[in-house]
Design an enzyme around this catalytic site. Sequence first.
Site, PDB file in Angstrom:
ATOM      1  N   ARG A   1       0.808  -1.236   0.000  1.00  0.00           N
ATOM      2  CA  ARG A   1       0.000   0.000   0.000  1.00  0.00           C
ATOM      3  C   ARG A   1       0.835   1.279   0.000  1.00  0.00           C
ATOM      4  O   ARG A   1       0.300   2.369  -0.143  1.00  0.00           O
ATOM      5  CB  ARG A   1      -0.960  -0.010   1.205  1.00  0.00           C
ATOM      6  CG  ARG A   1      -2.163  -0.909   0.981  1.00  0.00           C
ATOM      7  CD  ARG A   1      -2.972  -1.090   2.238  1.00  0.00           C
ATOM      8  NE  ARG A   1      -2.269  -1.946   3.221  1.00  0.00           N
ATOM      9  CZ  ARG A   1      -2.666  -2.106   4.472  1.00  0.00           C
ATOM     10  NH1 ARG A   1      -3.725  -1.451   4.919  1.00  0.00           N
ATOM     11  NH2 ARG A   1      -1.997  -2.895   5.294  1.00  0.00           N
TER      12      ARG A   1
ATOM     13  N   ARG B   1      25.616  21.491   3.251  1.00  0.00           N
ATOM     14  CA  ARG B   1      25.514  20.102   2.793  1.00  0.00           C
ATOM     15  C   ARG B   1      26.504  19.229   3.563  1.00  0.00           C
ATOM     16  O   ARG B   1      27.331  19.742   4.321  1.00  0.00           O
ATOM     17  CB  ARG B   1      25.750  20.058   1.287  1.00  0.00           C
ATOM     18  CG  ARG B   1      24.573  20.677   0.511  1.00  0.00           C
ATOM     19  CD  ARG B   1      24.913  20.833  -0.962  1.00  0.00           C
ATOM     20  NE  ARG B   1      25.376  19.565  -1.516  1.00  0.00           N
ATOM     21  CZ  ARG B   1      26.107  19.464  -2.631  1.00  0.00           C
ATOM     22  NH1 ARG B   1      26.460  20.554  -3.286  1.00  0.00           N
ATOM     23  NH2 ARG B   1      26.479  18.299  -3.080  1.00  0.00           N
TER      24      ARG B   1
ATOM     25  N   GLU C   1      -8.766 -11.080  16.141  1.00  0.00           N
ATOM     26  CA  GLU C   1      -8.611 -10.244  14.941  1.00  0.00           C
ATOM     27  C   GLU C   1      -9.989  -9.776  14.481  1.00  0.00           C
ATOM     28  O   GLU C   1     -10.968 -10.527  14.574  1.00  0.00           O
ATOM     29  CB  GLU C   1      -7.923 -11.037  13.827  1.00  0.00           C
ATOM     30  CG  GLU C   1      -6.455 -11.295  14.085  1.00  0.00           C
ATOM     31  CD  GLU C   1      -5.685 -10.010  14.344  1.00  0.00           C
ATOM     32  OE1 GLU C   1      -5.474  -9.235  13.408  1.00  0.00           O
ATOM     33  OE2 GLU C   1      -5.318  -9.752  15.514  1.00  0.00           O
TER      34      GLU C   1
ATOM     35  N   SER D   1      38.874  41.520  -7.004  1.00  0.00           N
ATOM     36  CA  SER D   1      37.513  41.139  -7.399  1.00  0.00           C
ATOM     37  C   SER D   1      37.469  40.653  -8.839  1.00  0.00           C
ATOM     38  O   SER D   1      38.193  41.145  -9.691  1.00  0.00           O
ATOM     39  CB  SER D   1      36.590  42.341  -7.286  1.00  0.00           C
ATOM     40  OG  SER D   1      36.575  42.787  -5.973  1.00  0.00           O
TER      41      SER D   1
ATOM     42  N   TYR E   1      34.883  21.093  -9.605  1.00  0.00           N
ATOM     43  CA  TYR E   1      34.572  19.944 -10.455  1.00  0.00           C
ATOM     44  C   TYR E   1      34.940  20.264 -11.895  1.00  0.00           C
ATOM     45  O   TYR E   1      34.490  21.271 -12.442  1.00  0.00           O
ATOM     46  CB  TYR E   1      33.070  19.652 -10.326  1.00  0.00           C
ATOM     47  CG  TYR E   1      32.603  18.397 -11.003  1.00  0.00           C
ATOM     48  CD1 TYR E   1      33.261  17.186 -10.818  1.00  0.00           C
ATOM     49  CD2 TYR E   1      31.474  18.414 -11.816  1.00  0.00           C
ATOM     50  CE1 TYR E   1      32.809  16.031 -11.431  1.00  0.00           C
ATOM     51  CE2 TYR E   1      31.008  17.258 -12.427  1.00  0.00           C
ATOM     52  CZ  TYR E   1      31.679  16.069 -12.234  1.00  0.00           C
ATOM     53  OH  TYR E   1      31.232  14.924 -12.843  1.00  0.00           O
TER      54      TYR E   1
HETATM   55  C1  UD1 Z   1      -1.444  -6.876  13.525  1.00  0.00           C
HETATM   56  C2  UD1 Z   1      -2.133  -7.675  14.638  1.00  0.00           C
HETATM   57  C3  UD1 Z   1      -3.395  -6.917  15.082  1.00  0.00           C
HETATM   58  C4  UD1 Z   1      -3.003  -5.533  15.546  1.00  0.00           C
HETATM   59  C5  UD1 Z   1      -2.223  -4.803  14.463  1.00  0.00           C
HETATM   60  C6  UD1 Z   1      -1.679  -3.486  14.985  1.00  0.00           C
HETATM   61  C7  UD1 Z   1      -1.649 -10.016  14.175  1.00  0.00           C
HETATM   62  C8  UD1 Z   1      -2.208 -11.294  13.645  1.00  0.00           C
HETATM   63  N1  UD1 Z   1      -2.508  -8.978  14.140  1.00  0.00           N
HETATM   64  O1  UD1 Z   1      -2.307  -6.862  12.409  1.00  0.00           O
HETATM   65  O2  UD1 Z   1      -4.020  -7.594  16.142  1.00  0.00           O
HETATM   66  O3  UD1 Z   1      -4.164  -4.805  15.936  1.00  0.00           O
HETATM   67  O4  UD1 Z   1      -1.116  -5.588  14.015  1.00  0.00           O
HETATM   68  O5  UD1 Z   1      -1.104  -2.733  13.949  1.00  0.00           O
HETATM   69  O6  UD1 Z   1      -0.539  -9.977  14.616  1.00  0.00           O
HETATM   70  N2  UD1 Z   1       4.878  -9.506   9.016  1.00  0.00           N
HETATM   71  C9  UD1 Z   1       5.906 -10.321   8.598  1.00  0.00           C
HETATM   72  N3  UD1 Z   1       5.583 -11.538   8.043  1.00  0.00           N
HETATM   73  C10 UD1 Z   1       4.308 -11.948   7.920  1.00  0.00           C
HETATM   74  C11 UD1 Z   1       3.262 -11.105   8.355  1.00  0.00           C
HETATM   75  C12 UD1 Z   1       3.588  -9.866   8.909  1.00  0.00           C
HETATM   76  O7  UD1 Z   1       7.086  -9.979   8.712  1.00  0.00           O
HETATM   77  O8  UD1 Z   1       4.106 -13.070   7.425  1.00  0.00           O
HETATM   78  C13 UD1 Z   1       5.236  -8.203   9.622  1.00  0.00           C
HETATM   79  C14 UD1 Z   1       4.810  -7.017   8.777  1.00  0.00           C
HETATM   80  O9  UD1 Z   1       5.878  -6.603   7.929  1.00  0.00           O
HETATM   81  C15 UD1 Z   1       4.531  -5.969   9.848  1.00  0.00           C
HETATM   82  C16 UD1 Z   1       4.066  -6.779  11.046  1.00  0.00           C
HETATM   83  O10 UD1 Z   1       4.526  -8.078  10.842  1.00  0.00           O
HETATM   84  O11 UD1 Z   1       5.702  -5.259  10.211  1.00  0.00           O
HETATM   85  C17 UD1 Z   1       2.537  -6.760  11.226  1.00  0.00           C
HETATM   86  O12 UD1 Z   1       1.895  -7.350  10.127  1.00  0.00           O
HETATM   87  P1  UD1 Z   1       0.556  -6.750   9.527  1.00  0.00           P
HETATM   88  O13 UD1 Z   1       0.156  -7.577   8.355  1.00  0.00           O
HETATM   89  O14 UD1 Z   1       0.685  -5.295   9.328  1.00  0.00           O
HETATM   90  O15 UD1 Z   1      -0.478  -7.047  10.708  1.00  0.00           O
HETATM   91  P2  UD1 Z   1      -1.882  -6.348  10.927  1.00  0.00           P
HETATM   92  O16 UD1 Z   1      -2.873  -6.926  10.005  1.00  0.00           O
HETATM   93  O17 UD1 Z   1      -1.685  -4.876  10.920  1.00  0.00           O
END
Ligand code: UD1
Length: 460
Positions: A23, A324, A163, A414, A378
């Site tokens: 997203r 910079r 969830e 100058s 440069y």
């Molecule tokens: C999750 C929680 C939800 C909570 C919310 C808060 C779970 C099942 N749900 O949902 O209860 O309210 O966060 O923001 O935990 N990720 C991986 N591998 C995977 C899946 C996820 O590395 O296979 C990582 C994602 O990159 C992210 C984090 O885990 O950093 C959370 O995953 P995301 O899919 O955003 O969970 P939510 O649906 O937001």
Amino acid sequence: MSGKKTQRRTCLAIVLAAGEGTRMRSAKPKALHMIGGRTLLAHVLTAATQAGGGDIAVVVGPDHYAVATEARALAPKATIFEQAQRRGTAHAVLAARKAIARQPDDILVMFGDTPLVRPQTLRDLRVALGRGAAVAVLGFRPENPAGYGRLITRGDELLAIREERDATAEQRTITLCNGGLMALAGETALKILDRIDNKNSKGEFYLTDAVAIAHDMGLKAVAIETGEDDMRGINTKAQLAETEAVLQKRLRAAALDAGVTMIAPETVFLSADTKFGKDVTVEPNVVFGPGVTVEDGALIRAFSHLEGARVGKGARVGPFARLRPGADLGADVHIGNFVEVKAAKIEAGAKANHLSYIGDARIGAGANIGAGTITCNYDGVAKHRTDIGKGAFIGSNSALVAPVKIGDGAYIGSGSVVTRNVPADALAIARGEQTVKAGWAKRLRAHKSLGRKKAKKPTK
Ligand code: UD1
Ligand code: MG
């Protein structure tokens, strides 16, 4: 392993960063987007370290070399684990099974897209483990709970996390939501995690199921409530901007607290690593990129842009100046309007007050750089250095063609184009001589007003 003081307990922080971040609509992995001048991953790793997570595991997606590289650069001792397939948050945690199996006292599970969690909030989770909980979860009450997991509680006890898509209509009315991050006692973590299955509407292994499983096993789970800002998760560019705004508020408040004077702090943009000495004043509309240090008594005037720079004691920068990376200003240096400085050491008391480019250079103490001076660093292929001695005077609109050295106390007329070294205390003038033709302009005007035929066009 409960009972031990938090400082004495070993801690593993597992950072989940395997998400694609679809997203965000970007080719860049989500954890590498920036707020406050550093990546989301850097914020999370800093919080983890400050909360005592001495041992760090980062879970990255397949082919996420850039995320792994950033993690290694920030935390050289971190172990990188790859989650080959995205099968849920519990599955991601288990990618770091080897680290969990070492049985640290505390395990913090953190998300790579939740950068504003404060170290104190994480410490609170660890304290709960120290008091005997097997699972401690961060709860919050968002303005809009849609999309979050709901915390099912009974008194102080946390029974389960549901969830949203798996929750009943009644459970969805619960306002206490899951922030996502949690802490697990190392002793029981694997036993709990290995019991998590994927029998839910998404077919994923949910980390959130750890709570109900712990409860079934007769272990204690608790929720710790925190503010919404701590829990801001980033999935879209709009959320990235909102989170940046929250972070900027925190950084401005910290700068004001530390004694920086800002008459319009809401217009000043800071980086997480911006450092200020005492009695610094920052005028409106100034941007601090990463790596800036401003020492005691310095003044940064309006509309200046700084990154990778040091501003020495009592120095004045701007308005409309650009520092910079590698700009290193000594004490009481003045850098004025429309002056750009890059990779240059400007020694104490030197001044470049107007319209200059100073790059790959050293300007000696007390030197005066006239308006319009350019270091021509440069040649189209390589960069070359300009060295200006102390007390030198560079006349306005001079071009210093590098590599070139101007000795101490030398004087450049100058408009010079300086291509050879100038010895100390010498005068160098390198420009076309002035010619004067008496009456020429008058003759030109006559030629124009009478028409070409009647008056002769002046030539000499
Ligand atoms: C999750 C929680 C939800 C909570 C919310 C808060 C779970 C099942 N749900 O949902 O209860 O309210 O966060 O923001 O935990 N990720 C991986 N591998 C995977 C899946 C996820 O590395 O296979 C990582 C994602 O990159 C992210 C984090 O885990 O950093 C959370 O995953 P995301 O899919 O955003 O969970 P939510 O649906 O937001
Ligand atoms: Mg999320």
